[in-house]
Design an enzyme around this catalytic site. Structure first.
Site, PDB file in Angstrom:
ATOM      1  N   ASN A 162      -3.430  -5.391   1.510  1.00 25.55           N
ATOM      2  CA  ASN A 162      -4.911  -5.822   2.376  1.00 25.55           C
ATOM      3  C   ASN A 162      -5.709  -4.790   2.193  1.00 25.55           C
ATOM      4  OD1 ASN A 162      -2.989  -5.852   3.868  1.00 25.55           O
ATOM      5  ND2 ASN A 162      -4.080  -7.948   4.656  1.00 25.55           N
ATOM      6  N   THR A 188       2.577  -1.289  -3.719  1.00 28.30           N
ATOM      7  CA  THR A 188       2.668  -0.491  -5.067  1.00 28.30           C
ATOM      8  C   THR A 188       0.756  -1.400  -5.490  1.00 28.30           C
ATOM      9  OG1 THR A 188       4.852  -0.719  -5.630  1.00 28.30           O
ATOM     10  CG2 THR A 188       3.692  -1.373  -7.115  1.00 28.30           C
ATOM     11  N   ASP A 223      14.846   1.756   0.821  1.00 28.42           N
ATOM     12  CA  ASP A 223      15.717   1.830   1.820  1.00 28.42           C
ATOM     13  C   ASP A 223      15.834   3.076   1.505  1.00 28.42           C
ATOM     14  OD1 ASP A 223      16.304  -0.537   2.759  1.00 28.42           O
ATOM     15  OD2 ASP A 223      17.772  -1.513   1.475  1.00 28.42           O
ATOM     16  N   GLU A 258       3.466  -3.535  12.050  1.00 28.06           N
ATOM     17  CA  GLU A 258       2.066  -4.251  12.839  1.00 28.06           C
ATOM     18  C   GLU A 258       2.794  -5.875  11.186  1.00 28.06           C
ATOM     19  OE1 GLU A 258      -2.383  -4.391  11.330  1.00 28.06           O
ATOM     20  OE2 GLU A 258      -1.285  -2.595  11.657  1.00 28.06           O
ATOM     21  N   CYS A 292      -3.952 -10.698   8.009  1.00 29.84           N
ATOM     22  CA  CYS A 292      -2.829 -10.567   9.451  1.00 29.84           C
ATOM     23  C   CYS A 292      -3.402 -11.281  10.305  1.00 29.84           C
ATOM     24  CB  CYS A 292      -1.994  -9.642   9.523  1.00 29.84           C
ATOM     25  SG  CYS A 292      -3.040  -8.529  10.467  1.00 29.84           S
ATOM     26  N   THR A 293      -4.559 -10.813  10.899  1.00 30.22           N
ATOM     27  CA  THR A 293      -5.865 -11.363  12.033  1.00 30.22           C
ATOM     28  C   THR A 293      -6.280 -12.847  11.722  1.00 30.22           C
ATOM     29  OG1 THR A 293      -7.755  -9.520  11.344  1.00 30.22           O
ATOM     30  CG2 THR A 293      -5.954  -9.264  13.155  1.00 30.22           C
TER      31      THR A 293
END
Length: 483
Positions: A162, A188, A223, A258, A292-293
């Site tokens: 984002n 990606t 991983d 985050e 996220c906010t």
């Protein structure tokens, strides 16, 4: 540098300071969320190429750390100048690749330029300290401790879709200024934007090997990267699910995460409702709530709920919805799967008795901004992060009830409090279990010199330029014995 096949660009990876196609001969197609066409292909990097990149970073890091702060800062300041030259191209790429409207995409690049420059200045003004041995009972004044900060080694920087440029630079710039090598793994969807950003950095003459940009399948290198013994610190922004997986895989190395949020706006009876509605609308629906906010639920005193809902409805129905090229506020979500997820939350709420105030229309992955009233705690949308343009209204009878519901969430990123009573605001701010409380303002990241952090499932560690430099370095003590 880039190869073109059938009018589609194949972008190289940046491995140990060299732009190159992967030996896998495999690529990953990047599709525009709003143009519904392939924008380009990125490399599916192999595990041996990961090894080579980390080895190169380790080797280059010692010489890089030996440079003065001023010398490292010269590269970063030149990076900022190169980004300035490419601002329009990078903003267009952000718009095409992740669907952010052009005005916001351009602001993201500008903010990134400012962040890089500020990071240089912040690092230049972070000094070591000395400690006298006789400052402790029984200590000796003949001992002098010199405390300095030294790099950790190689930092793995993993960024989200984002904010593909800003949230990448907010990891890369502090890591480099702290003297580390960097392995940069962009999301990606967002990788082309990241590549263009690193092309600008490469033009500065950055020493070869100190930074690599790696793209590829998570199943192949995800991983492998996080568990690699050559990685000394991980800075990750993304989903809580992935963050939990990272914390399980990374052992004995520093980790800054985050993650997601379920940021509440707590609206008291005495709130300025015009100010409140304006901030909630901007907080909930900018970039279709893919932040996220974003404001993700409103906990409003039921004595003013009707008034607030009416104001929100009116404002929502004037929002521009459509193409990011038209600078729409509400744009297509990043993919159909995300839109399906948001639709499922809306359907669940309506099935359980929520009131549809406005919205709930959809064309592919473009969703109309949706306002749901009378949302109750048995509905998924009361607790689940949608990452889309839907806002639930939960009516409460008291401030205590609002705080209780806010704290019942697994998330704890930010919260907003709307009231004209500063004492009440501070009381609520003290009671809400989040990293940041905004008083009479919407949740947001920044300014970038402020700490940025979440608690519970919203993350661990603290970001913001100063704190990022601290997290990407460690203290080292040298004791001078004067006699």
């Amino acid at each position: 540098m880039d190869s073109v096949k059938n009018d589609v660009v194949s972008y190289p990876a940046y491995l140990a300071g060299q732009w190159q196609m992967s030996s896998s001969h495999e690529t990953i197609a990047i599709q525009s969320p709003w143009q519904h066409k392939v924008l380009g292909n990125v490399q599916a990097v192999t595990q041996p190429e990961v090894d080579q990149s980390i080895q190169a970073a380790k080797k280059a890091q010692h010489k890089w750390a030996a440079l003065s702060l001023g010398e490292r800062g010269q590269y970063l300041n030149q990076w900022a100048r190169e980004l300035e030259k490419d601002k329009a191209e990078i903003a267009t790429t952000i718009m095409d690749e992740v669907g952010k409207n052009y005005a916001d995409a351009e602001k993201e690049v500008t903010r990134t330029i400012d962040l890089i420059r500020y990071t240089v200045q912040e690092a230049l003004h972070m000094h070591g300290e000395s400690v006298r041995g006789d400052g402790f009972p029984g200590g000796s004044k003949e001992k002098l401790g010199i405390i300095e900060r030294v790099p950790l080694g190689v930092v793995l920087a993993i960024s989200p879709f984002n904010y593909p440029v800003n949230l990448s630079a907010s990891k890369i710039a502090p890591a480099l200024m702290a003297g580390n090598g960097v392995i940069f793994k962009p999301a990606t969807q967002g990788a082309i934007s990241g590549i263009k950003m690193i092309q600008a950095l490469d033009r500065t003459g950055l020493p070869k090997g100190i930074l690599s940009l790696i793209t590829g399948h998570g199943s192949q290198i995800g991983d492998y990267l996080t568990e690699h013994p050559g990685i000394n610190m991980i800075s990750f922004t993304g989903s809580t699910q992935t963050g939990k997986h990272l914390s399980q895989k990374s052992i004995m190395i520093p980790l800054v995460l985050e993650l997601g949020g379920k940021d509440p706006a707590i609206v008291c009876q005495d709130a300025d409702l015009d100010l409140t509605a304006k901030n909630i609308i901007g907080g909930a629906f900018a970039y279709s709530g893919q932040r996220c906010t974003a404001v993700k639920r409103v906990l409003v005193d039921d004595r003013v709920a009707d008034q607030l809902v009416a104001k929100l409805k009116q404002a929502i129905e004037t929002l521009s919805v459509g193409s990011p090229a038209d600078n729409s506020t509400v744009v297509p979500l990043i993919d159909d799967k995300s839109a399906d997820f948001v639709q499922g939350l809306i359907d669940d709420a309506l099935d359980k008795g929520a009131t549809l105030v406005t919205g709930n229309r959809r064309k592919e992955n473009l969703m109309a901004p949706t306002l749901l009233d009378n949302v109750t705690q048995n509905m998924d949308i009361a607790w689940v992060e949608p990452f889309g343009p839907v806002l639930p209204i939960i009516r409460v009878h008291s401030v205590d009830e609002a705080v209780k519901i806010a704290n019942k969430s697994n998330f704890g990123l930010q919260a907003s409090v709307f009231t004209q009573d500063i004492d009440k605001a501070l009381e609520i701010a003290g009671a809400v279990e989040v990293g940041t409380v905004q008083v009479n303002g919407r949740p947001q990241r920044g300014p970038d010199n402020f700490p940025f952090l979440g608690v519970k499932a919203s993350g661990m560690g603290t970001q913001g330029v100063h704190n990022s430099i601290l997290s990407m370095s460690r203290e080292k003590l040298t004791v001078i014995n004067l006699k």
